[in-house]
Design a protein around this motif. Structure first.
Motif, PDB file in Angstrom:
ATOM      1  N   LYS A 168      15.654  69.645  59.110  1.00  0.00           N
ATOM      2  CA  LYS A 168      15.759  69.227  57.768  1.00  0.00           C
ATOM      3  C   LYS A 168      16.795  69.772  57.046  1.00  0.00           C
ATOM      4  O   LYS A 168      17.190  70.912  57.112  1.00  0.00           O
ATOM      5  CB  LYS A 168      14.436  69.717  57.184  1.00  0.00           C
ATOM      6  CG  LYS A 168      14.102  69.628  55.478  1.00  0.00           C
ATOM      7  CD  LYS A 168      13.865  68.029  55.496  1.00  0.00           C
ATOM      8  CE  LYS A 168      13.565  67.577  53.913  1.00  0.00           C
ATOM      9  NZ  LYS A 168      13.419  66.079  53.425  1.00  0.00           N
ATOM     10  N   TYR A 169      17.467  68.897  56.216  1.00  0.00           N
ATOM     11  CA  TYR A 169      18.709  69.272  55.574  1.00  0.00           C
ATOM     12  C   TYR A 169      18.273  70.097  54.189  1.00  0.00           C
ATOM     13  O   TYR A 169      17.551  69.836  53.569  1.00  0.00           O
ATOM     14  CB  TYR A 169      19.381  68.151  54.964  1.00  0.00           C
ATOM     15  CG  TYR A 169      20.538  68.489  54.017  1.00  0.00           C
ATOM     16  CD1 TYR A 169      21.530  68.836  54.537  1.00  0.00           C
ATOM     17  CD2 TYR A 169      20.247  68.063  52.684  1.00  0.00           C
ATOM     18  CE1 TYR A 169      22.821  68.981  53.572  1.00  0.00           C
ATOM     19  CE2 TYR A 169      21.156  68.340  51.502  1.00  0.00           C
ATOM     20  CZ  TYR A 169      22.570  68.827  51.986  1.00  0.00           C
ATOM     21  OH  TYR A 169      23.566  69.151  51.192  1.00  0.00           O
ATOM     22  N   ASP A 182      18.188  65.369  60.027  1.00  0.00           N
ATOM     23  CA  ASP A 182      17.691  64.817  58.643  1.00  0.00           C
ATOM     24  C   ASP A 182      18.765  63.671  58.172  1.00  0.00           C
ATOM     25  O   ASP A 182      19.887  63.916  58.078  1.00  0.00           O
ATOM     26  CB  ASP A 182      17.456  65.713  57.516  1.00  0.00           C
ATOM     27  CG  ASP A 182      16.774  65.296  56.400  1.00  0.00           C
ATOM     28  OD1 ASP A 182      16.431  64.173  56.412  1.00  0.00           O
ATOM     29  OD2 ASP A 182      16.408  66.187  55.427  1.00  0.00           O
ATOM     30  N   ASN A 183      18.067  62.573  57.915  1.00  0.00           N
ATOM     31  CA  ASN A 183      19.072  61.456  57.279  1.00  0.00           C
ATOM     32  C   ASN A 183      18.487  60.812  56.150  1.00  0.00           C
ATOM     33  O   ASN A 183      18.921  59.532  55.784  1.00  0.00           O
ATOM     34  CB  ASN A 183      19.523  60.379  58.137  1.00  0.00           C
ATOM     35  CG  ASN A 183      18.387  59.775  58.746  1.00  0.00           C
ATOM     36  OD1 ASN A 183      17.293  59.884  58.682  1.00  0.00           O
ATOM     37  ND2 ASN A 183      18.819  58.412  59.558  1.00  0.00           N
ATOM     38  N   TYR A 218      20.600  73.487  57.652  1.00  0.00           N
ATOM     39  CA  TYR A 218      19.407  72.719  58.191  1.00  0.00           C
ATOM     40  C   TYR A 218      18.347  73.958  58.728  1.00  0.00           C
ATOM     41  O   TYR A 218      18.715  74.845  59.040  1.00  0.00           O
ATOM     42  CB  TYR A 218      19.647  71.720  59.239  1.00  0.00           C
ATOM     43  CG  TYR A 218      20.504  70.704  58.830  1.00  0.00           C
ATOM     44  CD1 TYR A 218      20.183  69.488  58.528  1.00  0.00           C
ATOM     45  CD2 TYR A 218      22.053  70.754  59.163  1.00  0.00           C
ATOM     46  CE1 TYR A 218      21.061  68.408  58.410  1.00  0.00           C
ATOM     47  CE2 TYR A 218      22.811  70.021  58.805  1.00  0.00           C
ATOM     48  CZ  TYR A 218      22.496  68.700  58.633  1.00  0.00           C
ATOM     49  OH  TYR A 218      23.480  67.407  58.082  1.00  0.00           O
ATOM     50  N   LYS A 266      27.215  72.412  56.649  1.00  0.00           N
ATOM     51  CA  LYS A 266      25.715  72.030  56.232  1.00  0.00           C
ATOM     52  C   LYS A 266      24.813  72.828  56.886  1.00  0.00           C
ATOM     53  O   LYS A 266      24.883  73.295  58.213  1.00  0.00           O
ATOM     54  CB  LYS A 266      25.524  70.594  56.770  1.00  0.00           C
ATOM     55  CG  LYS A 266      26.351  69.576  56.144  1.00  0.00           C
ATOM     56  CD  LYS A 266      26.335  68.017  56.296  1.00  0.00           C
ATOM     57  CE  LYS A 266      26.998  67.193  55.410  1.00  0.00           C
ATOM     58  NZ  LYS A 266      26.726  67.080  54.007  1.00  0.00           N
ATOM     59  N   ASP A 310      23.643  63.223  51.614  1.00  0.00           N
ATOM     60  CA  ASP A 310      23.902  64.758  51.895  1.00  0.00           C
ATOM     61  C   ASP A 310      23.800  65.214  53.184  1.00  0.00           C
ATOM     62  O   ASP A 310      24.428  66.210  53.733  1.00  0.00           O
ATOM     63  CB  ASP A 310      23.481  65.807  50.611  1.00  0.00           C
ATOM     64  CG  ASP A 310      24.100  65.305  49.250  1.00  0.00           C
ATOM     65  OD1 ASP A 310      25.182  64.724  49.194  1.00  0.00           O
ATOM     66  OD2 ASP A 310      23.417  65.725  48.418  1.00  0.00           O
ATOM     67  N   GLY A 311      22.527  64.833  53.608  1.00  0.00           N
ATOM     68  CA  GLY A 311      22.103  65.560  54.971  1.00  0.00           C
ATOM     69  C   GLY A 311      22.674  64.875  56.166  1.00  0.00           C
ATOM     70  O   GLY A 311      22.711  64.949  57.293  1.00  0.00           O
TER      71      GLY A 311
END
Length: 400
Positions: A115-116, A75-76, A110, A108, A80-81
């Motif tokens: 998906k973050y 995810d971008n 996901y 992090k 934050d992701g």
């Protein structure tokens, strides 16, 4: 930065017909030379690879190592992701994925679709903060994430919502290059510790109150004048707790297994006749992988040092440049196995770098299906704006 507004999940399933009979299983090493022998050292059988016997060179087919392979676009959609780092470390769970590095990004979380969800903890020196991340353990069953920082006397404990819980005190203060193995049912912790001058234990078992249950003394296995120690290599790709010390002049040192019942390190593998100062040794279910280490610097890519693979059963081996996917992409990154844990191969890289690897593929030798998969991946990468590079995660379970 312009951010993409889509999330793509690409699955590549590598066919496998895993045979349990090692005698009949075909291997890419079948036509290679025998490069190792089995020696008995103080009653323990040890595979010893002679560096001078390694002659052949070939790439390692990933479908011989893995039961499956997934390529996941991370995810971008928001800052934050973004992972923002090549070759980040990764933990693959049943429902979640954790990405972390030593210092450039916080831990992090996901989903398994990339998906973050959120950061776990943050950088700093206050309660629940870490100065750099050394190791992470994920317990999905009990809703806990354990984070080991550099230079600490405790393990930080979070839940999957990011809430901080009471830390676990460590029996010994650590520097960096360590691994934790958490047993929440027994309320116990196994720590593998990088050897340092004056160190007490290299492995120990403790309870959640910080009391040592048993431990292996550093002085029984490592010299007191050890010059420099970067890390313990404990990746748990097999049911064993392996231990290899990444330190200067480690070319003739053993990769050990920690025998919990006997509370000792059991030698299992080593190299001989090598002149390099530093090497990595990794244990996979059916192989040992050795790579010459080198100093790296921030912002410089493209490191390449000799890599070797040795099969446990046949004792055959060869040099190799990288792991080759069925789609023809060669993953030949430096320190290829450092960032993956717990029975999974995992590698994070930017789409732009993988795009360059795609250009090197000889498509004429691919099957129609693999050529189609390669073209789909290339199209996905090309559709991402140049100023908005994405991170791709390659992961799959090792065949046991």
């Amino acid at each position: 930065m312009k951010l993409t507004t889509f999330l793509l999940l690409i699955f590549f399933v590598v066919g496998c017909n895993t045979k349990h009979d090692d005698e009949s299983r075909q291997s890419f090493l079948d036509d290679c030379d025998v490069v190792a022998t089995i020696e008995v050292i103080n009653g323990d059988s040890v595979i010893v690879c002679d560096y001078n016997k390694l002659k052949q060179r070939k790439n390692v087919p990933l479908d011989e190592l893995l039961t499956d392979l997934t390529i996941l676009q991370m995810d971008n959609e928001n800052d934050d992701g973004l992972i923002g780092s090549r070759l980040a470390r990764n933990i693959i769970g049943e429902e979640y994925i954790i990405i972390f590095t030593s210092g450039s990004i916080p831990v992090k979380l996901y989903s398994k679709k990339g998906k973050y969800i959120r950061d776990i903890g943050r950088f700093g020196q206050g309660p629940g903060e870490y100065i750099a991340v050394d190791n992470v353990s994920m317990d999905e069953k009990n809703n806990r994430i354990y984070v080991l920082s550099f230079s600490t006397d405790r393990v930080l404990v979070y839940d999957f919502e990011g809430n901080l819980h009471a830390p676990i005190p460590l029996a010994e203060e650590i520097n960096y290059g360590n691994t934790i193995i958490v047993d929440p049912d027994k309320q116990e912790l196994i720590v593998t510790k990088s050897p340092w001058v004056g160190g007490k234990h290299v492995v120990w078992i403790q309870d959640f109150e910080g009391n040592v249950i048993q431990g292996v003394k550093q002085s029984d296995y490592f010299s007191e004048d050890i010059r420099s120690s970067e890390s313990t290599i404990t990746r748990l790709q097999t049911p064993n707790i392996e231990f290899f010390s990444l330190n200067e002049y480690n070319v003739d040192q053993y990769l050990y297994h920690y025998n919990v019942e006997e509370n000792r390190l059991v030698p299992k593998f080593r190299m001989k006749n090598m002149e390099e100062h530093w090497i990595f040794i990794y244990e996979l279910p059916r192989h040992f992988v050795v790579e010459v280490a080198t100093s790296t610097s921030s912002g410089v890519d493209g490191y390449s040092t000799p890599k070797m693979i040795i099969e446990k059963h046949s004792l055959k081996g060869c040099y190799f440049d990288g792991f080759v996917m069925p789609e023809g992409i060669v993953l030949d990154h430096y320190d290829l196995l450092f960032n993956a844990y717990y029975g999974y191969f995992g590698l994070v890289d930017f789409g732009s770098y993988i795009g360059e690897k795609i250009e090197e593929v000889d498509r004429e030798v691919l099957s129609p299906e693999n050529r189609r998969k390669l073209e789909n991946l290339q199209q996905t990468i090309e559709e991402i704006p140049l100023d908005d590079d994405c991170s791709l995660l390659f992961y799959g379970k090792f065949k046991q």
